[in-house]
Design a protein around this motif. Structure first.
Motif, PDB file in Angstrom:
ATOM      1  N   PRO A 158       2.672 -11.934 -10.645  1.00 32.78           N
ATOM      2  CA  PRO A 158       2.700 -12.413  -9.234  1.00 32.78           C
ATOM      3  C   PRO A 158       2.169 -11.205  -8.271  1.00 32.78           C
ATOM      4  N   LEU A 159       1.587 -11.564  -7.204  1.00 36.67           N
ATOM      5  CA  LEU A 159       1.310 -10.447  -6.193  1.00 36.67           C
ATOM      6  C   LEU A 159       2.289 -10.295  -5.214  1.00 36.67           C
ATOM      7  N   SER A 160       2.700  -9.160  -4.988  1.00 35.39           N
ATOM      8  CA  SER A 160       3.877  -8.862  -4.052  1.00 35.39           C
ATOM      9  C   SER A 160       3.482  -9.187  -2.488  1.00 35.39           C
ATOM     10  N   PRO A 161       4.563  -9.561  -1.865  1.00 37.68           N
ATOM     11  CA  PRO A 161       4.296  -9.404  -0.365  1.00 37.68           C
ATOM     12  C   PRO A 161       3.531  -8.478   0.192  1.00 37.68           C
ATOM     13  N   GLU A 162       3.847  -6.940  -0.296  1.00 38.30           N
ATOM     14  CA  GLU A 162       3.006  -5.709   0.262  1.00 38.30           C
ATOM     15  C   GLU A 162       1.642  -5.957  -0.347  1.00 38.30           C
ATOM     16  N   GLY A 163       1.280  -6.600  -1.488  1.00 38.58           N
ATOM     17  CA  GLY A 163      -0.018  -6.610  -1.810  1.00 38.58           C
ATOM     18  C   GLY A 163      -0.898  -7.634  -1.053  1.00 38.58           C
ATOM     19  N   PHE A 164      -0.007  -8.854  -0.443  1.00 38.77           N
ATOM     20  CA  PHE A 164      -0.836  -9.717   0.508  1.00 38.77           C
ATOM     21  C   PHE A 164      -0.971  -8.905   1.725  1.00 38.77           C
ATOM     22  N   THR A 165      -0.002  -8.028   2.133  1.00 38.02           N
ATOM     23  CA  THR A 165      -0.523  -7.201   3.417  1.00 38.02           C
ATOM     24  C   THR A 165      -1.598  -6.374   3.253  1.00 38.02           C
ATOM     25  N   PHE A 166      -1.567  -5.633   2.060  1.00 36.81           N
ATOM     26  CA  PHE A 166      -2.821  -4.695   1.841  1.00 36.81           C
ATOM     27  C   PHE A 166      -3.980  -5.482   1.915  1.00 36.81           C
ATOM     28  N   VAL A 167      -4.219  -6.626   1.407  1.00 35.87           N
ATOM     29  CA  VAL A 167      -5.495  -7.339   1.262  1.00 35.87           C
ATOM     30  C   VAL A 167      -6.192  -7.403   2.761  1.00 35.87           C
ATOM     31  N   TYR A 168      -5.194  -7.971   3.478  1.00 33.36           N
ATOM     32  CA  TYR A 168      -5.589  -8.096   4.802  1.00 33.36           C
ATOM     33  C   TYR A 168      -5.707  -6.838   5.781  1.00 33.36           C
ATOM     34  N   SER A 224      -3.459 -16.258  -4.261  1.00 33.84           N
ATOM     35  CA  SER A 224      -2.820 -15.971  -5.391  1.00 33.84           C
ATOM     36  C   SER A 224      -2.572 -17.358  -6.271  1.00 33.84           C
ATOM     37  N   ILE A 225      -3.004 -17.129  -7.315  1.00 31.25           N
ATOM     38  CA  ILE A 225      -3.078 -18.297  -8.300  1.00 31.25           C
ATOM     39  C   ILE A 225      -2.342 -17.955  -9.868  1.00 31.25           C
ATOM     40  N   SER A 226      -1.876 -19.194 -10.280  1.00 33.44           N
ATOM     41  CA  SER A 226      -1.223 -19.077 -11.440  1.00 33.44           C
ATOM     42  C   SER A 226      -1.362 -20.135 -12.378  1.00 33.44           C
ATOM     43  N   ALA A 234       9.914 -10.201 -11.269  1.00 37.11           N
ATOM     44  CA  ALA A 234       8.963 -10.011 -10.122  1.00 37.11           C
ATOM     45  C   ALA A 234       9.663  -9.724  -8.994  1.00 37.11           C
ATOM     46  N   GLU A 235      11.088 -10.103  -8.509  1.00 33.74           N
ATOM     47  CA  GLU A 235      11.679  -9.856  -7.378  1.00 33.74           C
ATOM     48  C   GLU A 235      11.962  -8.288  -7.342  1.00 33.74           C
ATOM     49  N   ILE A 236      12.217  -7.924  -8.643  1.00 24.96           N
ATOM     50  CA  ILE A 236      12.557  -6.255  -8.553  1.00 24.96           C
ATOM     51  C   ILE A 236      11.279  -5.506  -8.661  1.00 24.96           C
ATOM     52  N   TYR A 237      10.153  -5.911  -9.204  1.00 23.39           N
ATOM     53  CA  TYR A 237       8.829  -5.164  -9.207  1.00 23.39           C
ATOM     54  C   TYR A 237       8.254  -5.139  -7.828  1.00 23.39           C
ATOM     55  N   ASN A 238       8.600  -6.304  -6.975  1.00 24.16           N
ATOM     56  CA  ASN A 238       8.230  -6.352  -5.640  1.00 24.16           C
ATOM     57  C   ASN A 238       8.633  -5.199  -4.765  1.00 24.16           C
ATOM     58  N   GLN A 239       9.922  -4.655  -5.093  1.00 27.24           N
ATOM     59  CA  GLN A 239      10.407  -3.598  -4.581  1.00 27.24           C
ATOM     60  C   GLN A 239      10.003  -2.343  -4.797  1.00 27.24           C
ATOM     61  N   VAL A 240      10.089  -2.300  -6.097  1.00 23.37           N
ATOM     62  CA  VAL A 240       9.882  -0.774  -6.827  1.00 23.37           C
ATOM     63  C   VAL A 240       8.752  -0.385  -6.805  1.00 23.37           C
ATOM     64  N   GLU A 241       7.720  -1.212  -7.127  1.00 21.44           N
ATOM     65  CA  GLU A 241       6.210  -0.918  -6.924  1.00 21.44           C
ATOM     66  C   GLU A 241       5.645  -0.474  -5.734  1.00 21.44           C
ATOM     67  N   GLN A 242       6.348  -0.804  -4.608  1.00 22.19           N
ATOM     68  CA  GLN A 242       5.688  -0.671  -3.389  1.00 22.19           C
ATOM     69  C   GLN A 242       6.059   0.930  -3.087  1.00 22.19           C
ATOM     70  N   MET A 243       6.897   1.536  -3.730  1.00 21.58           N
ATOM     71  CA  MET A 243       7.335   3.123  -3.612  1.00 21.58           C
ATOM     72  C   MET A 243       6.108   3.804  -4.243  1.00 21.58           C
ATOM     73  N   GLU A 244       5.789   4.846  -3.365  1.00 16.92           N
ATOM     74  CA  GLU A 244       4.642   5.827  -3.768  1.00 16.92           C
ATOM     75  C   GLU A 244       4.843   6.582  -5.091  1.00 16.92           C
ATOM     76  N   ALA A 266      -3.355  -9.037  -9.768  1.00 12.89           N
ATOM     77  CA  ALA A 266      -2.191  -8.176  -8.959  1.00 12.89           C
ATOM     78  C   ALA A 266      -2.261  -6.904  -9.064  1.00 12.89           C
ATOM     79  N   LYS A 267      -2.331  -6.408 -10.390  1.00 15.27           N
ATOM     80  CA  LYS A 267      -2.337  -5.106 -10.809  1.00 15.27           C
ATOM     81  C   LYS A 267      -3.372  -4.050 -10.089  1.00 15.27           C
ATOM     82  N   TYR A 268      -4.535  -4.795 -10.047  1.00 18.39           N
ATOM     83  CA  TYR A 268      -5.633  -4.078  -9.583  1.00 18.39           C
ATOM     84  C   TYR A 268      -5.535  -3.881  -8.339  1.00 18.39           C
ATOM     85  N   ILE A 269      -5.174  -5.008  -7.306  1.00 23.49           N
ATOM     86  CA  ILE A 269      -4.719  -4.796  -5.894  1.00 23.49           C
ATOM     87  C   ILE A 269      -3.787  -3.538  -5.669  1.00 23.49           C
TER      88      ILE A 269
END
Length: 650
Positions: free
Chosen positions: A394-404, A415-417, A534-544, A363-366
């Protein structure tokens, strides 16, 4: 993309002809069942585990003697035994193919590139097998390797497994003490190391480290040529020999495989070791083989001749997972080095040129590809790519969007765990089900996975502990140096009786998928409300402005307050305005309870060798407690940035 629509839906061809669909139909005919859908098939695979795992063995054509009994003591997690009468050899199952076709393709950044055919791989394994036997290595002996992810490493592992010895590996970027903390516990009979490796375009010298480790282990040492001078290094190490000299005098001949019990040890893997000396987790040949065949053949749809790639080092269990792709006749594409040298396109260049069918990464690479502004969808021919898998965090929802939007619009994203503990996955992709944004598709076949609350009750629509309520083949055989099983029981079975508690904070979704909210031992608990990091990372790490984040709970005034550390993008400062923006993003994207009491900028964030951030280690530093094993970290010096911070004293 609309939130109420899936990102990917399997087409008619997949629903009818994928290996998963064929296997489901085959099981239905064999056992007189009519599976209405995957959920019905999964329920049967859990209820009738003996029949299910027998079906995996037979459908995949496992080489060996299965025996009559598939499962004994199945109702007792710690006493259950799969295929107690079976004999097999792991390497024999991975080396079923022969011929001039590619078995292994390798790239070491832009410095080294070569291939091994099936015949060449078999010939090398034969010579290594003979050399190991000449050293007196046999059943149950340990072989330890500090190696890059290169073809010789796989050949050495296969030779080890072929004679019933036990393989253990780490990557050459581990520090001296980190290597000794691992291999020193298991008493290897042979140590293997490279003469150097490439990272970020530079040759990394390992001579001093190899010499020190070899001296402490005091066993014969084989030096594999890669990025240095193997002859000089072998000469400088007591008991050292080059790979060429190790196999000199042994000609390739028909391979001999020692068939052993299903539960015979194959691998020793290690926990991250950030809370003490790493635990030595022993996995069985039969358990790893069956579980990986199931995941790769059915959940990933892997077929003979396809190209399988996973970006991993030999210190991460995904390397062990990747290698098993040989059992399905796949060509493994190996890479060692930085995935961003000379730029962020390097792995996509590789994928396009070799025509990967499966591209596995983290997820970090994506997220790093997204933040780097790379858009392979517009720059690379990825027409052969049908499955992209993501793990490590965990892959963030924004990560999912970026893949597509940024990588491939019609790829299945899985996404696997799971983890080192089971050398496989609890939850992963499923070619028969849609992909929903931010969700893992569901549990693996044969795994009675669930989410429980603190009272041990299954829950839906709320977060809880990820558990597995019935035994499965890839449970560890044991922990090394744990004769009474005390450490093993404490790791997984103390929370709930006769139930595996994995340590992940998870949640079922309305679609039957899973969201992992982070490790449960790192879960925040302000005001008695459990919050996954992960709930916090999903928000913060989407900020440029934010390159990376780490969140902990700090004990404060008889409660816990949330502290967020951020590593900012180049040229960005943590102003009052940015602090407000981060808090607002968390408040609106997660909830007011998730908003940190303090936000602190740091120059670096500590992580393990496999790239996972170490929340518990930072929590210990903040609270003035010692970190027991800094050698487990890729950048242990980063911990100093969190000690004695004035901002956390008020």
């Amino acid at each position: 993309m609309q939130a109420d629509r899936p990102l990917w839906v399997p087409g008619a061809e997949i629903l009818e002809r994928s290996p998963m669909a064929q296997f489901m139909s085959w099981c239905g005919q064999r056992f007189g069942r009519n599976f209405a859908d995957y959920d019905a098939f999964h329920a049967w695979s859990v209820a009738e585990r003996g029949d299910f795992w027998t079906a995996v063995w037979d459908f995949c054509g496992v080489v060996g003697d299965r025996g009559e009994r598939a499962l004994i003591n199945g109702d007792r997690m710690l006493d259950a035994r799969f295929f107690p009468d079976a004999t097999l050899n792991f390497a024999e199952n991975l080396l079923r193919n022969s011929g001039a076709g590619d078995a292994l393709v390798f790239r070491g950044e832009d410095k080294v590139s070569y291939r091994l055919s099936w015949d060449e791989l078999r010939a090398l394994v034969s010579r290594l097998q003979q050399a190991m036997k000449a050293q007196g290595i046999g059943k149950g002996d340990r072989v330890a390797a500090m190696m890059p992810n290169m073809p010789e490493t796989i050949a050495l592992m296969l030779a080890t497994a072929s004679i019933g010895a036990i393989w253990s590996s780490c990557s050459p970027d581990f520090g001296e003490q980190g290597v000794l903390d691992r291999f020193g516990q298991i008493g290897p009979k042979l140590f293997i190391a490279c003469d150097g490796y490439w990272y970020n375009g530079k040759r990394q010298d390992v001579a001093g480290k190899v010499g020190a480790v070899a001296s402490r282990l005091a066993v014969p040492t084989v030096i594999v040529p890669y990025a240095g001078d193997s002859v000089s290094l072998a000469g400088a190490v007591e008991g050292g020999v080059t790979l060429a000299d190790f196999i000199a005098g042994f000609e390739a001949k028909p391979l001999v495989f020692e068939r052993l019990p299903f539960s015979h040890p194959l691998y020793v893997l290690f926990s991250s070791g950030t809370t003490g000396v790493p635990k030595c987790i022993v996995h069985s040949a039969g358990g790893a083989l069956l579980q990986h065949l199931k995941e790769q053949r059915f959940h990933c749809g892997l077929q003979e001749g396809e190209k399988l790639f996973y970006f991993t080092t030999c210190g991460w269990m995904m390397w062990n997972w990747l290698v098993s792709g040989l059992a399905s006749g796949a060509t493994l594409c190996l890479f060692d080095g930085s995935p961003f040298y000379p730029n962020g396109n390097v792995l996509f260049d590789y994928a396009a040129e070799e025509r990967f069918a499966i591209f596995g990464t983290s997820a970090k690479y994506i997220d790093a590809v997204r933040k780097g502004g790379f858009t392979p969808v517009s720059t690379h021919d990825l027409s052969a790519l049908r499955l992209l898998t993501s793990t490590g965090s965990p892959l963030s929802p924004e990560g999912f969007t970026f893949v597509y939007e940024g990588i491939k619009s019609d790829v299945q994203l899985a996404s696997i765990s799971g983890g080192t503990d089971i050398v496989s996955c609890f939850v992963l992709g499923n070619p028969l089900k849609p992909v929903w944004r931010g969700e893992i598709q569901g549990p693996g076949l044969g795994l009675a996975m669930d989410v429980w609350n603190d009272e041990g009750q299954p829950v839906r629509g709320e977060k809880g502990e990820l558990v597995c309520t019935k035994a499965f083949p890839s449970m560890p055989v044991m922990f090394w140096n744990d004769p009474e099983g005390t450490k093993y029981r404490a790791a997984y079975f103390e929370r709930f009786d006769n139930v595996w508690c994995h340590g992940d904070f998870a949640e079922w979704t309305p679609h039957g998928g899973i969201i992992i909210h982070g490790r449960s031992d790192a879960t925040l608990n302000p005001g008695g409300v459990r919050i996954g990091t992960a709930e916090i990372y999903n928000q913060v790490e989407q900020m440029e402005e934010v390159a990376e984040a780490l969140c902990i709970g700090q004990d404060w005034e008889d409660d816990v307050r949330v502290i967020l550390f951020v590593r900012l993008s180049p040229g960005v400062e943590l102003t009052d305005e940015l602090t407000r923006a981060i808090k607002n993003r968390i408040r609106t994207g997660a909830s007011p309870r998730h908003v940190p009491a303090k936000i602190i900028a740091v120059a670096d964030i500590p992580r393990t060798k496999s790239g996972k951030i170490v929340e518990l280690a930072v929590r210990d530093v903040v609270h003035g407690r010692p970190v027991k094993n800094k050698e487990a970290l890729a950048n242990p010096e980063a911990l100093d940035l969190f000690a004695g911070l004035d901002a956390l004293k008020s």
